[in-house]
Write a protein that holds these residues in place. Structure first.
Motif, short mmCIF file in Angstrom:
data_model
loop_
_atom_site.label_atom_id
_atom_site.label_comp_id
_atom_site.label_asym_id
_atom_site.label_seq_id
_atom_site.Cartn_x
_atom_site.Cartn_y
_atom_site.Cartn_z
N LYS A 10 11.87 -7.79 -31.83
CA LYS A 10 12.90 -8.53 -32.56
C LYS A 10 14.20 -8.61 -31.75
O LYS A 10 14.92 -9.60 -31.83
CB LYS A 10 13.17 -7.88 -33.92
N TYR A 13 14.45 -11.64 -29.56
CA TYR A 13 14.77 -12.90 -30.22
C TYR A 13 16.23 -13.29 -29.93
O TYR A 13 16.58 -14.48 -30.04
CB TYR A 13 14.58 -12.78 -31.72
N VAL A 14 17.07 -12.32 -29.61
CA VAL A 14 18.49 -12.60 -29.33
C VAL A 14 18.61 -13.63 -28.21
O VAL A 14 19.39 -14.59 -28.31
CB VAL A 14 19.23 -11.29 -28.96
N PHE A 16 16.00 -15.57 -27.06
CA PHE A 16 15.22 -16.76 -27.44
C PHE A 16 16.03 -17.69 -28.35
O PHE A 16 16.06 -18.91 -28.13
CB PHE A 16 13.93 -16.34 -28.13
N ASN A 17 16.68 -17.13 -29.35
CA ASN A 17 17.45 -17.94 -30.29
C ASN A 17 18.61 -18.66 -29.61
O ASN A 17 18.91 -19.82 -29.93
CB ASN A 17 17.96 -17.08 -31.45
N LYS A 18 19.25 -17.98 -28.67
CA LYS A 18 20.37 -18.60 -27.95
C LYS A 18 19.86 -19.76 -27.08
O LYS A 18 20.46 -20.85 -27.08
CB LYS A 18 21.05 -17.54 -27.07
N ASN A 20 17.06 -21.43 -27.46
CA ASN A 20 16.50 -22.44 -28.35
C ASN A 20 17.60 -23.39 -28.85
O ASN A 20 17.42 -24.61 -28.91
CB ASN A 20 15.81 -21.77 -29.53
N LYS A 21 18.74 -22.82 -29.19
CA LYS A 21 19.88 -23.62 -29.63
C LYS A 21 20.40 -24.48 -28.48
O LYS A 21 20.81 -25.63 -28.69
CB LYS A 21 20.98 -22.70 -30.16
N TYR A 22 20.40 -23.92 -27.28
CA TYR A 22 20.89 -24.63 -26.10
C TYR A 22 19.99 -25.83 -25.77
O TYR A 22 20.47 -26.93 -25.47
CB TYR A 22 20.96 -23.67 -24.92
N LEU A 49 12.21 -21.68 -22.28
CA LEU A 49 12.14 -21.50 -23.73
C LEU A 49 10.69 -21.42 -24.20
O LEU A 49 10.32 -20.54 -24.98
CB LEU A 49 12.85 -22.65 -24.43
N GLY A 53 8.78 -18.18 -25.77
CA GLY A 53 8.15 -18.24 -27.08
C GLY A 53 6.74 -17.66 -27.06
O GLY A 53 6.34 -16.94 -27.98
N GLU A 244 24.83 -11.74 -24.92
CA GLU A 244 23.45 -11.29 -25.04
C GLU A 244 23.11 -10.27 -23.95
O GLU A 244 22.35 -9.32 -24.18
CB GLU A 244 22.49 -12.49 -24.97
#
Length: 252
Positions: A10, A13-14, A16-18, A20-22, A49, A53, A244
């Motif tokens: 988990k 994910y920090v 990955f989420n950043k 993904n948003k980019y 990305l 994933g 991050e």
């Protein structure tokens, strides 16, 4: 222990989420009559990305497999994860400072190419692959590990790390590890018989949760998680995700 492993996943994910948003979301488009998700920009960021994933999905699968004792199957997933990490390190070697090398461009073009030019006729239109040789990928991976050691401030620690991580030896070590894992992927003899345990010996076809291999794999997965924290810290450095990066540094 598996709860700690799951929490560590988990943490990843920090990053990955950043990213993904980019990168932004993919689009639902028509490919030879079939609706598929595809990204408009076939960039190194998008590739990273997607690969990340897959890494996270595989790690979450390991949690499920561990609970049932399917350790040989975990080894298969770890093999693919290590390949993903090597691929990303190879692609990001000089990112974002220098232009992509021909091998890096070749890898990206190969990655984003559709498997069939016409999905309605897969037999006749399957494409010819143009993959980058694994030796080039592992060489780039080795150089990147060595170069990152320059960031270490402690001179004695830096010297020790650079001695262990010199590109030539690191490349040989990586190849040896991947060859062992390949035995799990391709059902090699010495790897496959690890499913046998007990007295009298028997095949544990429903998992090995009741065998001493549980303790062995607990220790093994702990080592793997430490390596992945370093990998995600490296990704944060390359993408200049400072907040991050500090998060991952605090976890090492």
């Amino acid at each position: 222990m598996i709860e700690i492993f799951e929490q560590s996943v988990k943490d990843f994910y920090v990053f990955f989420n950043k990213l993904n948003k980019y990168v932004g979301p993919p689009k639902f488009i028509n490919i030879s009559g079939f609706p598929k998700f595809r990204y408009a920009k076939e960039s190194i960021e998008t590739l990273c990305l997607i690969k990340t994933g897959r890494i996270l999905s595989s790690l979450n699968s390991i949690v499920v497999l561990f609970e049932r004792g399917f350790f040989l199957e975990i080894a298969v997933l770890l093999r693919t994860i290590k390949e993903c990490c090597a691929d990303l390190s190879f692609l990001l070697e000089n990112y974002p400072d220098k232009k992509l090398s021909k091998s890096q461009e070749q890898y990206i073009n190969e990655f984003f190419a559709e498997e069939f030019s016409d999905s309605k006729d897969p037999v006749q239109t399957i494409r010819k692959h143009n993959r980058v040789p694994s030796k080039k990928i592992h060489a780039g991976y080795a150089r990147n590990i060595y170069n990152q050691s320059e960031l270490i401030k402690d001179s004695k620690l830096k010297s020790k790390i650079q001695k262990l991580a010199n590109p030539s030896d690191h490349q040989k070590t990586t190849l040896s590890i991947l060859n062992v894992y390949s035995g799990y992927v391709h059902y090699g003899y010495s790897q496959s018989v690890e499913i046998i345990a007990g007295s009298p010996p028997r095949y544990h076809l429903e998992g090995m949760a009741d065998t001493p291999m549980v303790n062995e794999w607990q220790k093994f997965l702990t080592t793997e998680i430490v390596a992945l924290y370093n990998h995600f810290a490296f990704l944060c450095i390359k993408f200049n995700f400072e907040k991050e990066l500090e998060f991952f540094k605090s976890k090492r």
